[in-house]
Design a protein around this motif. Sequence first.
Motif, PDB file in Angstrom:
ATOM      1  N   THR A 137      31.061  68.603  64.886  1.00 53.60           N
ATOM      2  CA  THR A 137      30.787  68.937  63.491  1.00 53.60           C
ATOM      3  C   THR A 137      31.525  67.932  62.626  1.00 53.60           C
ATOM      4  OG1 THR A 137      30.513  71.273  63.992  1.00 53.60           O
ATOM      5  CG2 THR A 137      31.080  70.719  61.719  1.00 53.60           C
ATOM      6  N   LEU A 138      30.771  67.186  61.816  1.00 57.81           N
ATOM      7  CA  LEU A 138      31.408  66.195  60.944  1.00 57.81           C
ATOM      8  C   LEU A 138      32.197  66.936  59.875  1.00 57.81           C
ATOM      9  CD1 LEU A 138      31.857  63.332  59.876  1.00 57.81           C
ATOM     10  CD2 LEU A 138      29.656  63.465  58.727  1.00 57.81           C
ATOM     11  N   ASP A 139      33.483  66.694  59.838  1.00 60.06           N
ATOM     12  CA  ASP A 139      34.340  67.367  58.855  1.00 60.06           C
ATOM     13  C   ASP A 139      34.370  66.504  57.588  1.00 60.06           C
ATOM     14  OD1 ASP A 139      36.214  68.753  57.435  1.00 60.06           O
ATOM     15  OD2 ASP A 139      37.883  68.398  58.827  1.00 60.06           O
ATOM     16  N   ILE A 140      33.413  66.772  56.735  1.00 57.36           N
ATOM     17  CA  ILE A 140      33.324  66.008  55.481  1.00 57.36           C
ATOM     18  C   ILE A 140      34.574  66.217  54.630  1.00 57.36           C
ATOM     19  CG2 ILE A 140      32.106  65.993  53.236  1.00 57.36           C
ATOM     20  CD1 ILE A 140      30.577  64.340  55.140  1.00 57.36           C
ATOM     21  N   ASN A 141      35.126  67.435  54.700  1.00 55.60           N
ATOM     22  CA  ASN A 141      36.349  67.721  53.926  1.00 55.60           C
ATOM     23  C   ASN A 141      37.469  66.742  54.241  1.00 55.60           C
ATOM     24  OD1 ASN A 141      35.034  70.029  53.220  1.00 55.60           O
ATOM     25  ND2 ASN A 141      36.285  71.423  54.451  1.00 55.60           N
ATOM     26  N   ALA A 142      37.483  66.307  55.509  1.00 55.23           N
ATOM     27  CA  ALA A 142      38.598  65.451  55.945  1.00 55.23           C
ATOM     28  C   ALA A 142      38.633  64.145  55.145  1.00 55.23           C
ATOM     29  CB  ALA A 142      38.471  65.142  57.438  1.00 55.23           C
ATOM     30  N   ILE A 143      37.475  63.697  54.652  1.00 54.88           N
ATOM     31  CA  ILE A 143      37.443  62.393  53.968  1.00 54.88           C
ATOM     32  C   ILE A 143      38.254  62.456  52.665  1.00 54.88           C
ATOM     33  CG2 ILE A 143      35.970  60.558  53.045  1.00 54.88           C
ATOM     34  CD1 ILE A 143      33.726  61.780  54.942  1.00 54.88           C
ATOM     35  N   PRO A 144      37.879  63.346  51.712  1.00 59.22           N
ATOM     36  CA  PRO A 144      38.711  63.392  50.497  1.00 59.22           C
ATOM     37  C   PRO A 144      40.129  63.881  50.781  1.00 59.22           C
ATOM     38  CG  PRO A 144      37.029  65.121  50.454  1.00 59.22           C
ATOM     39  CD  PRO A 144      36.702  64.229  51.609  1.00 59.22           C
ATOM     40  N   ALA A 145      40.289  64.752  51.773  1.00 56.26           N
ATOM     41  CA  ALA A 145      41.648  65.251  52.068  1.00 56.26           C
ATOM     42  C   ALA A 145      42.532  64.102  52.547  1.00 56.26           C
ATOM     43  CB  ALA A 145      41.582  66.365  53.117  1.00 56.26           C
ATOM     44  N   LEU A 146      42.014  63.290  53.461  1.00 58.36           N
ATOM     45  CA  LEU A 146      42.815  62.165  53.975  1.00 58.36           C
ATOM     46  C   LEU A 146      43.086  61.144  52.873  1.00 58.36           C
ATOM     47  CD1 LEU A 146      41.134  61.662  57.474  1.00 58.36           C
ATOM     48  CD2 LEU A 146      43.517  62.363  57.067  1.00 58.36           C
ATOM     49  N   LYS A 147      42.095  60.923  52.015  1.00 55.67           N
ATOM     50  CA  LYS A 147      42.288  59.958  50.928  1.00 55.67           C
ATOM     51  C   LYS A 147      43.370  60.458  49.954  1.00 55.67           C
ATOM     52  CE  LYS A 147      40.377  56.666  50.267  1.00 55.67           C
ATOM     53  NZ  LYS A 147      40.702  55.309  50.819  1.00 55.67           N
ATOM     54  N   GLN A 148      43.415  61.788  49.787  1.00 55.32           N
ATOM     55  CA  GLN A 148      44.420  62.376  48.895  1.00 55.32           C
ATOM     56  C   GLN A 148      45.824  62.266  49.500  1.00 55.32           C
ATOM     57  OE1 GLN A 148      44.006  66.744  48.273  1.00 55.32           O
ATOM     58  NE2 GLN A 148      42.695  66.108  46.577  1.00 55.32           N
ATOM     59  N   LEU A 149      45.906  62.560  50.782  1.00 57.54           N
ATOM     60  CA  LEU A 149      47.212  62.630  51.439  1.00 57.54           C
ATOM     61  C   LEU A 149      47.754  61.267  51.834  1.00 57.54           C
ATOM     62  CD1 LEU A 149      46.435  65.640  53.820  1.00 57.54           C
ATOM     63  CD2 LEU A 149      48.004  65.661  51.861  1.00 57.54           C
ATOM     64  N   SER A 150      46.864  60.328  52.119  1.00 60.13           N
ATOM     65  CA  SER A 150      47.296  59.068  52.724  1.00 60.13           C
ATOM     66  C   SER A 150      46.724  57.853  52.010  1.00 60.13           C
ATOM     67  CB  SER A 150      46.866  59.051  54.200  1.00 60.13           C
ATOM     68  OG  SER A 150      47.181  57.815  54.790  1.00 60.13           O
ATOM     69  N   THR A 157      33.471  72.733  67.083  1.00 60.56           N
ATOM     70  CA  THR A 157      33.392  74.041  66.440  1.00 60.56           C
ATOM     71  C   THR A 157      32.488  74.903  67.315  1.00 60.56           C
ATOM     72  OG1 THR A 157      31.401  73.503  65.177  1.00 60.56           O
ATOM     73  CG2 THR A 157      33.492  72.918  64.151  1.00 60.56           C
ATOM     74  N   PHE A 158      32.141  76.084  66.838  1.00 65.92           N
ATOM     75  CA  PHE A 158      31.250  76.936  67.643  1.00 65.92           C
ATOM     76  C   PHE A 158      29.820  76.434  67.615  1.00 65.92           C
ATOM     77  CE2 PHE A 158      31.642  78.743  63.403  1.00 65.92           C
ATOM     78  CZ  PHE A 158      30.319  78.779  63.007  1.00 65.92           C
ATOM     79  N   ALA A 212      29.888  62.188  65.703  1.00 66.24           N
ATOM     80  CA  ALA A 212      29.974  63.444  64.937  1.00 66.24           C
ATOM     81  C   ALA A 212      28.706  64.278  65.096  1.00 66.24           C
ATOM     82  CB  ALA A 212      30.225  63.133  63.466  1.00 66.24           C
ATOM     83  N   THR A 213      27.553  63.599  65.146  1.00 69.26           N
ATOM     84  CA  THR A 213      26.301  64.352  65.240  1.00 69.26           C
ATOM     85  C   THR A 213      25.759  64.391  66.673  1.00 69.26           C
ATOM     86  OG1 THR A 213      24.982  62.368  64.796  1.00 69.26           O
ATOM     87  CG2 THR A 213      25.598  63.693  62.891  1.00 69.26           C
ATOM     88  N   GLY A 214      25.865  63.275  67.375  1.00 64.49           N
ATOM     89  CA  GLY A 214      25.304  63.190  68.730  1.00 64.49           C
ATOM     90  C   GLY A 214      23.799  63.002  68.744  1.00 64.49           C
ATOM     91  N   LYS A 215      23.203  62.887  67.562  1.00 61.34           N
ATOM     92  CA  LYS A 215      21.741  62.770  67.454  1.00 61.34           C
ATOM     93  C   LYS A 215      21.403  61.624  66.497  1.00 61.34           C
ATOM     94  CE  LYS A 215      20.155  67.524  67.972  1.00 61.34           C
ATOM     95  NZ  LYS A 215      20.682  68.389  68.836  1.00 61.34           N
ATOM     96  N   TRP A 216      20.624  60.652  67.003  1.00 65.43           N
ATOM     97  CA  TRP A 216      20.361  59.464  66.179  1.00 65.43           C
ATOM     98  C   TRP A 216      19.671  59.811  64.870  1.00 65.43           C
ATOM     99  CZ3 TRP A 216      15.613  58.026  64.435  1.00 65.43           C
ATOM    100  CH2 TRP A 216      14.500  58.568  65.083  1.00 65.43           C
ATOM    101  N   GLY A 256      41.464  63.380  67.054  1.00 64.19           N
ATOM    102  CA  GLY A 256      41.250  64.183  68.248  1.00 64.19           C
ATOM    103  C   GLY A 256      40.188  65.242  67.973  1.00 64.19           C
ATOM    104  N   MET A 257      39.325  65.512  68.937  1.00 66.40           N
ATOM    105  CA  MET A 257      38.218  66.440  68.662  1.00 66.40           C
ATOM    106  C   MET A 257      38.701  67.864  68.382  1.00 66.40           C
ATOM    107  SD  MET A 257      36.429  66.607  72.395  1.00 66.40           S
ATOM    108  CE  MET A 257      36.730  64.990  73.037  1.00 66.40           C
ATOM    109  N   MET A 258      39.960  68.139  68.767  1.00 68.25           N
ATOM    110  CA  MET A 258      40.520  69.470  68.500  1.00 68.25           C
ATOM    111  C   MET A 258      41.777  69.360  67.628  1.00 68.25           C
ATOM    112  SD  MET A 258      38.758  71.451  70.868  1.00 68.25           S
ATOM    113  CE  MET A 258      39.592  72.421  72.122  1.00 68.25           C
ATOM    114  N   SER A 259      41.876  68.290  66.879  1.00 70.74           N
ATOM    115  CA  SER A 259      43.109  68.067  66.108  1.00 70.74           C
ATOM    116  C   SER A 259      42.913  68.341  64.627  1.00 70.74           C
ATOM    117  CB  SER A 259      43.571  66.617  66.275  1.00 70.74           C
ATOM    118  OG  SER A 259      43.849  66.363  67.623  1.00 70.74           O
TER     119      SER A 259
END
Length: 359
Positions: free
Chosen positions: A271-284, A263-264, A295-299, A231-234
């Motif tokens: 905003t691509l949340d790069i942190n989410a990648i290692p965090a999700l791999k750690q947790l799940s 984000t602002f 994530a970027t909206g720009k090619w 979710g974009m706000m999750s």
Amino acid sequence: MIIVMRMGASSKEVGDVIKRVEELGFRPHLSAGVERTIVGVIGDERPLHPEQWELLPGVERVVRILQPFKLAGRDFHPDPTIIRLNGPKIADTRPEYPQETSPMPARPQVTIGGEEVVVMAGPCAVESREQIIETAHAVKEGGAKILRGGAFKPRTSPYSFQGHGEYGLQLLAEAREATGLPICTEVMAPAEVPLVATYADILQIGTRNMQNYALLHAVGESRRPVLLKRGMMSTIEELLMAAEYILSHGNYQVMLCERGIRTFEKYTRNTLDINAIPALKQLSHLPVIVDPSHATGKWDLVDAASRAAVAAGADGLIVEVHPDPARAMSDGAQSLKPEKFVQMMGHLKRIAEAIDRKM
Ligand code: PEP
Ligand code: MN
């Protein structure tokens, strides 16, 4: 709670533990790992006493799971989940799931969550037969293993193109016939899950529906792999809890997709949340897929964002590609032309090799 069996515990010992779990009204979840077997106990486990379980033959130790996502968590399932496409289908005889009429032609197997970094690519929306077939051939040529394309589109405005619905699914199936690429497409309503599952190899849940619990139950009931977009706000935890809904129905084929959060920052769409990648791999144990397009909206930022995602440990990417982005009916600004996609794939291959993964 999880019950960790001793290394070399007999199948009778494992069976007795499972029986005891069921007798007490809980659902057991067996995870037979390479080294040892783990029995997960699903249900409200508060009245259980771990010490008593440790007395059962073959049991090494019992661990309470403190995290609220139990099935999605690493404790429950230490080995990574691997999703296989184009393999033999799990037979589903329920009347609401129409049967495949034509026999499945032999297609190369696709494995997500293993050594290979898998790229899904295609247009935001299926617009016409020519557009989807041309794009499918182009992305296959570039090394994509899965074709993406929306037939049911969640649009901010009710006046924008909403997708071709079932006709769009038929065009995707034609593109699959033509290229052998399995297809990933969005489903937006619980009642449409059986229809979309008839055509799709992967059911996509969009960012706006991550917490649509009726939809999560419905895809959990289906036997198709699910790409669950954050979710974009999750938060990361909310994403894992949404996955938990699907897993709790016995559908363990779930991919977690980081697609940027709000984000602002306004320069990029999200905003691509790069942190989410290692965090999700750690947790799940579930595969993590990154969508650099939304994530970027720009090619012209997609290549760099994709490189970062692969370097950070993503198991795959989902990328928007359009033969003529200027005329795209949705998300043209973030869509790569086929030649840019091919160029990017070359860059990504080098990153994958640098971290000992294949592409
Ligand atoms: C899409 O994949 O085209 C899409 C609508 O994605 P999201 O749900 O992440 O916005
Ligand atoms: Mn899109």
